[in-house]
Design a protein around this motif. Structure first.
Motif, PDB file in Angstrom:
ATOM      1  N   ARG A 104       0.851 -22.880  33.995  1.00 12.70           N
ATOM      2  CA  ARG A 104       2.440 -22.926  34.426  1.00 12.70           C
ATOM      3  C   ARG A 104       3.318 -22.135  33.347  1.00 12.70           C
ATOM      4  N   ARG A 105       2.706 -22.131  32.152  1.00 11.68           N
ATOM      5  CA  ARG A 105       3.362 -21.367  31.138  1.00 11.68           C
ATOM      6  C   ARG A 105       3.413 -19.909  31.474  1.00 11.68           C
ATOM      7  N   ILE A 106       2.299 -19.390  31.902  1.00 10.06           N
ATOM      8  CA  ILE A 106       2.159 -18.253  32.390  1.00 10.06           C
ATOM      9  C   ILE A 106       2.924 -17.869  33.339  1.00 10.06           C
ATOM     10  N   GLU A 107       3.008 -18.674  34.486  1.00  8.69           N
ATOM     11  CA  GLU A 107       3.963 -18.320  35.636  1.00  8.69           C
ATOM     12  C   GLU A 107       5.333 -18.380  35.261  1.00  8.69           C
ATOM     13  N   TYR A 108       5.581 -19.313  34.444  1.00  9.45           N
ATOM     14  CA  TYR A 108       7.090 -19.099  33.865  1.00  9.45           C
ATOM     15  C   TYR A 108       7.225 -18.009  33.247  1.00  9.45           C
ATOM     16  N   ALA A 150      10.055 -15.042  34.431  1.00  7.17           N
ATOM     17  CA  ALA A 150      11.160 -15.064  33.286  1.00  7.17           C
ATOM     18  C   ALA A 150      11.259 -13.456  32.948  1.00  7.17           C
ATOM     19  N   LEU A 151      10.123 -12.818  32.670  1.00  9.81           N
ATOM     20  CA  LEU A 151      10.097 -11.516  31.982  1.00  9.81           C
ATOM     21  C   LEU A 151      10.348 -10.210  33.160  1.00  9.81           C
ATOM     22  N   HIS A 152      10.097 -10.678  34.340  1.00  7.86           N
ATOM     23  CA  HIS A 152      10.623  -9.828  35.467  1.00  7.86           C
ATOM     24  C   HIS A 152      12.035  -9.827  35.608  1.00  7.86           C
ATOM     25  N   GLU A 153      12.602 -11.183  35.202  1.00 12.89           N
ATOM     26  CA  GLU A 153      14.013 -11.018  35.108  1.00 12.89           C
ATOM     27  C   GLU A 153      14.444 -10.266  34.062  1.00 12.89           C
ATOM     28  N   SER A 175      -2.130 -18.702  27.491  1.00 13.44           N
ATOM     29  CA  SER A 175      -0.634 -18.255  27.515  1.00 13.44           C
ATOM     30  C   SER A 175      -0.408 -17.039  26.380  1.00 13.44           C
ATOM     31  N   GLY A 176      -0.762 -17.568  25.273  1.00  7.58           N
ATOM     32  CA  GLY A 176      -0.537 -16.947  24.009  1.00  7.58           C
ATOM     33  C   GLY A 176      -1.167 -15.644  24.348  1.00  7.58           C
ATOM     34  N   TYR A 177      -2.483 -15.361  24.773  1.00  5.32           N
ATOM     35  CA  TYR A 177      -3.179 -13.966  24.911  1.00  5.32           C
ATOM     36  C   TYR A 177      -2.398 -13.222  25.991  1.00  5.32           C
ATOM     37  N   TRP A 178      -1.967 -13.969  26.961  1.00  3.52           N
ATOM     38  CA  TRP A 178      -1.228 -13.345  28.075  1.00  3.52           C
ATOM     39  C   TRP A 178      -0.103 -12.617  27.495  1.00  3.52           C
ATOM     40  N   LEU A 179       0.818 -13.184  26.869  1.00  2.00           N
ATOM     41  CA  LEU A 179       2.029 -12.778  26.472  1.00  2.00           C
ATOM     42  C   LEU A 179       1.764 -11.428  25.347  1.00  2.00           C
ATOM     43  N   GLY A 180       0.642 -11.679  24.495  1.00  2.54           N
ATOM     44  CA  GLY A 180       0.381 -10.796  23.674  1.00  2.54           C
ATOM     45  C   GLY A 180      -0.077  -9.229  24.360  1.00  2.54           C
ATOM     46  N   ASN A 181      -0.724  -9.497  25.549  1.00  2.00           N
ATOM     47  CA  ASN A 181      -1.213  -8.401  26.356  1.00  2.00           C
ATOM     48  C   ASN A 181      -0.062  -7.708  26.859  1.00  2.00           C
ATOM     49  N   ILE A 182       1.028  -8.274  27.355  1.00  2.95           N
ATOM     50  CA  ILE A 182       2.231  -7.664  28.052  1.00  2.95           C
ATOM     51  C   ILE A 182       2.684  -6.998  26.871  1.00  2.95           C
ATOM     52  N   MET A 190      -3.327  -9.327  35.118  1.00  4.06           N
ATOM     53  CA  MET A 190      -1.879  -9.267  34.560  1.00  4.06           C
ATOM     54  C   MET A 190      -0.683  -8.781  35.764  1.00  4.06           C
ATOM     55  N   SER A 191       0.494  -8.830  35.122  1.00  2.00           N
ATOM     56  CA  SER A 191       1.344  -8.888  36.248  1.00  2.00           C
ATOM     57  C   SER A 191       1.995  -7.650  36.206  1.00  2.00           C
ATOM     58  N   GLY A 192       1.304  -6.484  35.349  1.00  2.00           N
ATOM     59  CA  GLY A 192       1.838  -5.138  35.601  1.00  2.00           C
ATOM     60  C   GLY A 192       3.404  -4.764  34.861  1.00  2.00           C
ATOM     61  N   LEU A 193       3.701  -5.765  34.153  1.00  2.00           N
ATOM     62  CA  LEU A 193       5.120  -5.688  33.341  1.00  2.00           C
ATOM     63  C   LEU A 193       5.037  -4.751  32.441  1.00  2.00           C
TER      64      LEU A 193
END
Ligand code: BGC
Length: 425
Positions: free
Chosen positions: A329-333, A337-340, A390-397, A1-4
């Motif tokens: 690619r959706r996760i990368e996107y 975007a969320l870092h922005e 990507s759904g799980y990824w965004l949910g985890n953030i 995960m990206s630590g966001l």
């Protein structure tokens, strides 16, 4: 995960548009358009995702993923199937949808209009008719009277800045006229007035924040850029008019998918003009299925632009996403975007939420079902849903940002008191 990490009151969600997922929206101008010979539509919407019947499971799924906000729409052609005839059953249906959000402690962001008109409104001249603002106001008033107590946020019009051009100049939306710049301008004026009237009408029935959602591409002007009279710049000027009007609103919805670079020869990014959008939906390293440049940093540019034109107006990212068959690619996107978004929050911009487009793979207007914007895949035969990584990824953030709090809580009370909460680290 990206630590966001985001402030605990920050909303994380996903969006759908009513016509794109409900199915069987037969009394609408888009349904007519999809079946009309000679249009650019590649296929009809048909049953779409059968969301009209499956909304309860979809809202439960969104919540299970870890998201706490859902943006969806109500369909004018179901609520007012004929001029002045309002359907109590349709309004009750949408009340049940809003109630389902509350059951799952999901904040509903309700869109009153997302591109589609009842056929009778289109027959009466659509957006270009001088009657349009009053007709829209009456529909919003009746709908808000029935639904207002359950709203988390209210969005009057989705991306109104492009509707005149799409319907009267490019001919890609109903009524399919081409080159009629006067009608497009009239449509824009009526949509501005419609927003002004509708926002007031909705406010009479709700305490929820009310605003408009705008498509704001990240326009990057290079040395010697020649503005000219490009569709994009016409849209951009109309956006500014909406942003000026939005100063009286409670928030602005910012939606963006890519950047457009404008050089001495005009726009030069892939997909910068409609005519360049690929019908094949083939993505490359540099472009998405839509033919747009893969440029997730665009979101930062769009948020800063809205903040500059309407300083102090709270922002919700009401759409942002990518059409791709490669979910990584959706996760990368989203990560970029969320870092922005995080950088914008750190700069002091009042961003209150990120609503991804889209929850479901759905009907992408003239392009049909090929583009895949969803966090969740939908089987086109059985309608079965399958969440993507990507759904799980965004949910985890979202979960990580809420950690230490008691969960999403009920729909957040609006306006001023949320500003402070949204800025906490
Ligand atoms: C619209 C959506 C559309 C999305 C992706 C937005 O402009 O609001 O309806 O599906 O872009 O193209």
């Amino acid at each position: 995960m990206s630590g966001l990490r985001f402030p605990s009151a920050f909303l994380f969600g996903a969006a759908v548009g009513a016509h794109q997922v409900e199915g069987g929206n037969t009394n609408s101008d888009w349904w007519w358009w999809e079946h009309h010979a000679g249009t650019a539509c590649v296929e009809p919407s048909g049953d779409a995702c059968d969301f009209y019947h499956r909304y309860a499971a979809d809202i439960a799924l969104l919540s299970e993923l870890g998201l706490d906000a859902f943006r969806f729409g109500i369909e004018w052609s179901r609520i007012e199937p004929a001029r002045g005839e309002f359907s109590t059953a349709a309004l009750e249906h949408y009340r049940r949808m809003l109630a389902a959000c509350h059951e799952h402690r999901v904040t509903p962001l309700l869109t009153f209009h997302h591109f589609v008109l009842p056929m009778w409104v289109q027959d009466a001249g659509g957006f270009a008719s001088p009657e349009f603002p009053a007709l829209f106001e009456r529909y919003c008033e009746r709908s808000a009277a029935a639904l207002g107590d359950l709203l988390g946020y209210a969005c009057t019009l989705n991306e109104p800045q492009g509707l005149g051009l799409a319907g009267y100049v490019l001919g890609v939306n109903p009524p399919g006229r081409r080159g009629d710049h006067d009608a497009a301008r009239r449509a824009a004026d009526h949509l501005l007035e419609a927003h002004r009237l509708a926002a007031r009408a909705i406010k009479r029935h709700t305490d929820a924040p009310v605003g408009v959602t705008l498509a704001i591409p990240d326009l990057q002007y290079e040395d010697g850029a020649k503005p000219g009279d490009l569709g994009l710049e016409v849209e951009s000027r109309i956006n500014d008019e909406f942003l000026a009007l939005a100063r009286e609103d409670d928030f602005i919805g910012v939606q963006t998918y890519t950047r457009v670079r404008i050089g001495p020869e005009g726009p030069r990014s892939p997909g910068a003009e409609w005519s360049e959008v690929s019908r094949e939906m083939v993505e490359t390293e540099a472009t998405t299925q839509m033919g747009y440049e893969f440029y997730p940093r665009a979101l930062g540019g769009a948020i800063r632009r809205a903040w500059k034109v309407a300083p102090g107006l709270p922002i919700v990212v009401t759409e942002n996403g990518v059409a791709t068959l490669r979910d990584e690619r959706r996760i990368e996107y989203m990560d970029v975007a969320l870092h922005e978004v995080r950088a914008c929050v750190d700069e002091g911009i009042d961003v209150r939420g990120y609503i991804h487009w889209s929850l479901l793979d759905n009907f992408e207007w003239i392009f049909g079902y090929k583009p895949r914007f969803g966090l969740v895949e939908v089987d086109r035969q059985t309608f079965a849903r399958r969440p993507k990584p990507s759904g799980y990824w965004l949910g985890n953030i979202a979960r990580a940002s809420r950690k230490g709090t008691a969960g999403a809580g009920p729909p957040r009370p609006p306006k001023a008191d949320r500003a402070a909460a949204a800025r906490e680290p």
